[in-house]
Design a protein around this motif. Structure first.
Motif, mmCIF file in Angstrom:
data_model
loop_
_atom_site.group_PDB
_atom_site.id
_atom_site.type_symbol
_atom_site.label_atom_id
_atom_site.label_comp_id
_atom_site.label_asym_id
_atom_site.label_seq_id
_atom_site.Cartn_x
_atom_site.Cartn_y
_atom_site.Cartn_z
ATOM 1 N N ALA A 60 -1.505 9.252 5.126
ATOM 2 C CA ALA A 60 -2.101 10.361 4.359
ATOM 3 C C ALA A 60 -1.421 10.837 3.034
ATOM 4 O O ALA A 60 -0.340 10.508 2.626
ATOM 5 C CB ALA A 60 -1.707 11.441 5.271
ATOM 6 N N GLY A 61 -2.158 11.540 2.280
ATOM 7 C CA GLY A 61 -1.749 12.304 1.147
ATOM 8 C C GLY A 61 -2.404 11.485 -0.202
ATOM 9 O O GLY A 61 -3.418 10.719 0.069
ATOM 10 N N ARG A 62 -1.819 11.843 -1.313
ATOM 11 C CA ARG A 62 -2.227 11.058 -2.701
ATOM 12 C C ARG A 62 -1.099 11.334 -3.543
ATOM 13 O O ARG A 62 -0.158 11.872 -3.556
ATOM 14 C CB ARG A 62 -3.626 12.020 -2.816
ATOM 15 N N THR A 63 -1.623 10.840 -4.759
ATOM 16 C CA THR A 63 -0.699 10.880 -6.115
ATOM 17 C C THR A 63 -1.837 11.230 -7.132
ATOM 18 O O THR A 63 -3.026 10.914 -6.987
ATOM 19 C CB THR A 63 -0.130 9.646 -6.386
ATOM 20 N N SER A 64 -1.371 11.784 -8.169
ATOM 21 C CA SER A 64 -2.469 12.011 -9.199
ATOM 22 C C SER A 64 -2.371 10.720 -10.179
ATOM 23 O O SER A 64 -3.456 10.379 -10.821
ATOM 24 C CB SER A 64 -2.035 13.346 -10.202
ATOM 25 N N GLN A 65 -1.305 9.955 -10.284
ATOM 26 C CA GLN A 65 -1.375 8.757 -10.799
ATOM 27 C C GLN A 65 -0.104 7.848 -10.199
ATOM 28 O O GLN A 65 0.827 8.405 -9.666
ATOM 29 C CB GLN A 65 -0.846 8.911 -12.239
ATOM 30 N N THR A 66 -0.519 6.453 -10.261
ATOM 31 C CA THR A 66 0.160 5.576 -9.847
ATOM 32 C C THR A 66 0.076 4.243 -10.723
ATOM 33 O O THR A 66 -1.173 3.890 -10.924
ATOM 34 C CB THR A 66 0.136 5.243 -8.323
ATOM 35 N N TYR A 67 0.932 3.897 -11.394
ATOM 36 C CA TYR A 67 1.034 2.926 -12.348
ATOM 37 C C TYR A 67 2.082 1.927 -12.066
ATOM 38 O O TYR A 67 3.364 2.444 -11.831
ATOM 39 C CB TYR A 67 1.348 3.321 -13.675
ATOM 40 N N TYR A 76 -1.667 -2.160 -11.657
ATOM 41 C CA TYR A 76 -2.498 -1.171 -11.308
ATOM 42 C C TYR A 76 -2.160 0.184 -12.048
ATOM 43 O O TYR A 76 -0.879 0.511 -12.379
ATOM 44 C CB TYR A 76 -1.987 -1.002 -9.750
ATOM 45 N N ASP A 77 -3.397 0.945 -12.101
ATOM 46 C CA ASP A 77 -3.259 2.211 -12.818
ATOM 47 C C ASP A 77 -4.363 3.218 -12.205
ATOM 48 O O ASP A 77 -5.510 2.993 -12.494
ATOM 49 C CB ASP A 77 -3.384 2.147 -14.103
ATOM 50 N N GLY A 78 -3.781 3.770 -11.058
ATOM 51 C CA GLY A 78 -5.022 4.723 -10.387
ATOM 52 C C GLY A 78 -4.200 5.653 -9.528
ATOM 53 O O GLY A 78 -3.320 6.329 -10.181
ATOM 54 N N GLY A 83 -5.107 5.237 3.477
ATOM 55 C CA GLY A 83 -5.599 3.952 3.765
ATOM 56 C C GLY A 83 -5.324 2.942 3.129
ATOM 57 O O GLY A 83 -5.898 1.642 3.303
ATOM 58 N N ASP A 84 -4.645 3.251 1.741
ATOM 59 C CA ASP A 84 -4.140 2.291 0.824
ATOM 60 C C ASP A 84 -3.525 1.462 1.441
ATOM 61 O O ASP A 84 -2.317 1.579 2.111
ATOM 62 C CB ASP A 84 -3.825 2.757 -0.343
ATOM 63 N N ILE A 85 -3.539 -0.331 1.236
ATOM 64 C CA ILE A 85 -2.202 -1.052 1.505
ATOM 65 C C ILE A 85 -1.936 -1.523 0.313
ATOM 66 O O ILE A 85 -2.516 -2.193 -0.750
ATOM 67 C CB ILE A 85 -3.239 -2.394 2.298
ATOM 68 N N THR A 86 -0.531 -1.707 0.305
ATOM 69 C CA THR A 86 0.322 -2.569 -0.961
ATOM 70 C C THR A 86 1.088 -3.601 -0.370
ATOM 71 O O THR A 86 1.767 -3.556 0.963
ATOM 72 C CB THR A 86 1.180 -1.330 -1.338
ATOM 73 N N PHE A 87 1.086 -4.524 -0.721
ATOM 74 C CA PHE A 87 1.971 -5.762 -0.608
ATOM 75 C C PHE A 87 2.628 -6.155 -1.643
ATOM 76 O O PHE A 87 2.110 -6.506 -2.828
ATOM 77 C CB PHE A 87 1.054 -6.997 -0.024
ATOM 78 N N VAL A 88 4.086 -6.304 -1.511
ATOM 79 C CA VAL A 88 5.075 -6.687 -2.580
ATOM 80 C C VAL A 88 5.828 -7.818 -2.193
ATOM 81 O O VAL A 88 6.585 -7.867 -1.103
ATOM 82 C CB VAL A 88 5.972 -5.740 -2.911
ATOM 83 N N PRO A 89 5.575 -9.300 -2.519
ATOM 84 C CA PRO A 89 6.473 -10.397 -2.010
ATOM 85 C C PRO A 89 7.893 -10.121 -2.324
ATOM 86 O O PRO A 89 8.161 -9.509 -3.080
ATOM 87 C CB PRO A 89 5.828 -11.661 -2.796
ATOM 88 N N ALA A 90 8.555 -10.743 -1.450
ATOM 89 C CA ALA A 90 10.191 -10.665 -1.605
ATOM 90 C C ALA A 90 10.648 -11.585 -3.062
ATOM 91 O O ALA A 90 9.747 -12.606 -3.465
ATOM 92 C CB ALA A 90 11.022 -11.719 -0.682
ATOM 93 N N GLY A 91 11.508 -10.587 -3.708
ATOM 94 C CA GLY A 91 11.810 -11.219 -4.806
ATOM 95 C C GLY A 91 11.167 -10.763 -6.246
ATOM 96 O O GLY A 91 11.540 -11.184 -7.200
ATOM 97 N N VAL A 92 9.999 -10.029 -6.002
ATOM 98 C CA VAL A 92 9.184 -9.657 -7.159
ATOM 99 C C VAL A 92 9.577 -8.251 -7.578
ATOM 100 O O VAL A 92 9.682 -7.346 -6.747
ATOM 101 C CB VAL A 92 7.551 -9.832 -6.770
ATOM 102 N N LEU A 128 -0.107 -6.949 -4.410
ATOM 103 C CA LEU A 128 -1.312 -6.021 -4.200
ATOM 104 C C LEU A 128 -0.775 -4.712 -4.010
ATOM 105 O O LEU A 128 0.122 -4.253 -3.380
ATOM 106 C CB LEU A 128 -1.814 -6.502 -2.871
ATOM 107 N N ILE A 129 -1.601 -3.839 -4.881
ATOM 108 C CA ILE A 129 -1.143 -2.339 -5.104
ATOM 109 C C ILE A 129 -2.282 -1.607 -4.564
ATOM 110 O O ILE A 129 -3.522 -1.876 -5.188
ATOM 111 C CB ILE A 129 -0.750 -2.136 -6.482
ATOM 112 N N ASN A 130 -2.449 -0.798 -3.555
ATOM 113 C CA ASN A 130 -3.554 0.012 -3.063
ATOM 114 C C ASN A 130 -4.710 -0.717 -3.029
ATOM 115 O O ASN A 130 -5.860 -0.210 -3.429
ATOM 116 C CB ASN A 130 -3.689 1.222 -4.252
ATOM 117 N N SER A 131 -4.715 -1.950 -2.347
ATOM 118 C CA SER A 131 -5.937 -2.581 -1.818
ATOM 119 C C SER A 131 -6.519 -2.025 -0.346
ATOM 120 O O SER A 131 -5.757 -0.938 0.370
ATOM 121 C CB SER A 131 -5.496 -4.012 -1.545
#
Length: 294
Positions: A60-67, A76-78, A83-92, A128-131
């Motif tokens: 729940a919630g939001r940001t005014s900007q995520t970069y 990503y700039d949005g 409901g957003d899904i973010t995935f960050v692989p290990a070591g990235v 993946l950011i905010n997919s």
């Protein structure tokens, strides 16, 4: 203010920051960690590299900007949205800015050495950011719902859920896979697994343990077990617990709380809610139906 991330190397510099951890639960010697919290801040800058794969659901919630940028490239700039899904692989490494943040989120941390279907491919996937992925969001929400009630789901359930998420991420990143074998387990192997489940029904049985009993890799075991029984391993273990509970409820006067602990449930309320979900009736009502004098 500046503070260290939960895992790994880096820093987060935040202005007007307020972070409230709601719950954190781990399984399999901390190879899988679920963390649920609220986060509010006016502005935050982060630089972060973690040794675990990270999957985040914005509840729940939001940001005014995520970069976010990584490896010198803008990713990503949005805005963050529910409901957003973010995935960050290990070591990235992630480098980014969050503005006007007011979020509730659930994070699943996965050790890349974990021997589960799909885990080895995660290191090859892109950031993946905010997919959007309704299946992954639903699985994480179900885990959040269980833990919010004070329950700690069994290891075998969490392993199954984690594997589903990892395989789904692989599909969404267009990873080509070899066609899976569909042969069922042999009768002797299936018998060994059933005996192990029966002997350890009160313990926190894991998928890794069952695969070891079968002498197979986890991914092959899970597929072939389902081909043999029609049930995923975690569903089979749960069904066995409920079946034994029916026997104890109908044939003994043991307290329901004792039955719950004896059969490996984390609490009486966890047992009651699971029994009702699978049988459509509460344990006490089940006992009353079969033993009227109780």
């Amino acid at each position: 203010m500046s503070f260290k991330p939960m895992f790994g190397e880096g820093s987060i510099k935040a202005r007007g920051n307020s972070a409230s951890p709601l719950r954190s639960v781990s399984w399999i010697n901390s190879s899988v960690i679920f963390d649920n919290r609220r986060w509010e801040c006016k502005e935050a800058e982060l630089r972060w590299t973690a040794p675990h794969h990270l999957i985040v659901l914005t509840e729940a919630g939001r940001t005014s900007q995520t970069y976010i940028k990584s490896d010198g490239r803008d990713i990503y700039d949005g805005r963050d949205r529910s409901g957003d899904i973010t995935f960050v692989p290990a070591g990235v490494e992630r480098v980014g800015v969050y503005r006007d943040t007011k979020l509730s989120y659930s994070a699943l941390w996965i050790d890349p050495r974990l021997d589960l279907p799909g885990c080895k491919n995660l290191s090859d996937l892109r950031l993946l950011i905010n997919s959007r992925d309704d299946l992954i969001a639903s699985l994480l929400r179900s885990l959040c719902a269980e833990t919010s009630l004070g329950h700690k789901p069994s290891s075998i359930y969490v392993e199954h859920l984690t594997a589903l998420i990892m395989l789904r991420l692989g599909e969404s990143n267009n990873i080509r896979k070899a066609k899976a074998r569909r042969e069922p387990l042999s009768r002797p192997t299936l018998a060994r697994v059933r005996e192990y489940v029966d002997a350890n029904i009160g313990s926190d049985i894991s998928l890794t343990e069952l695969a070891a009993v079968a002498g197979m890799r986890v991914d092959s075991f899970a597929r072939r077990f389902k081909a043999a029984t029609g049930l995923a391993p975690y569903a089979f273990v749960l069904e066995e617990r409920i079946r034994k509970a029916e026997i104890l409820l109908g044939g003994t006067d043991q307290a329901i709380g004792n039955i719950a602990i004896r059969l490996g449930f984390s609490s009486q309320s966890h047992f009651t809610s699971t029994f009702r979900r699978l049988r459509g009736i509460a344990p006490q009502a089940y006992r009353m139906n079969f033993i009227p004098e109780s």
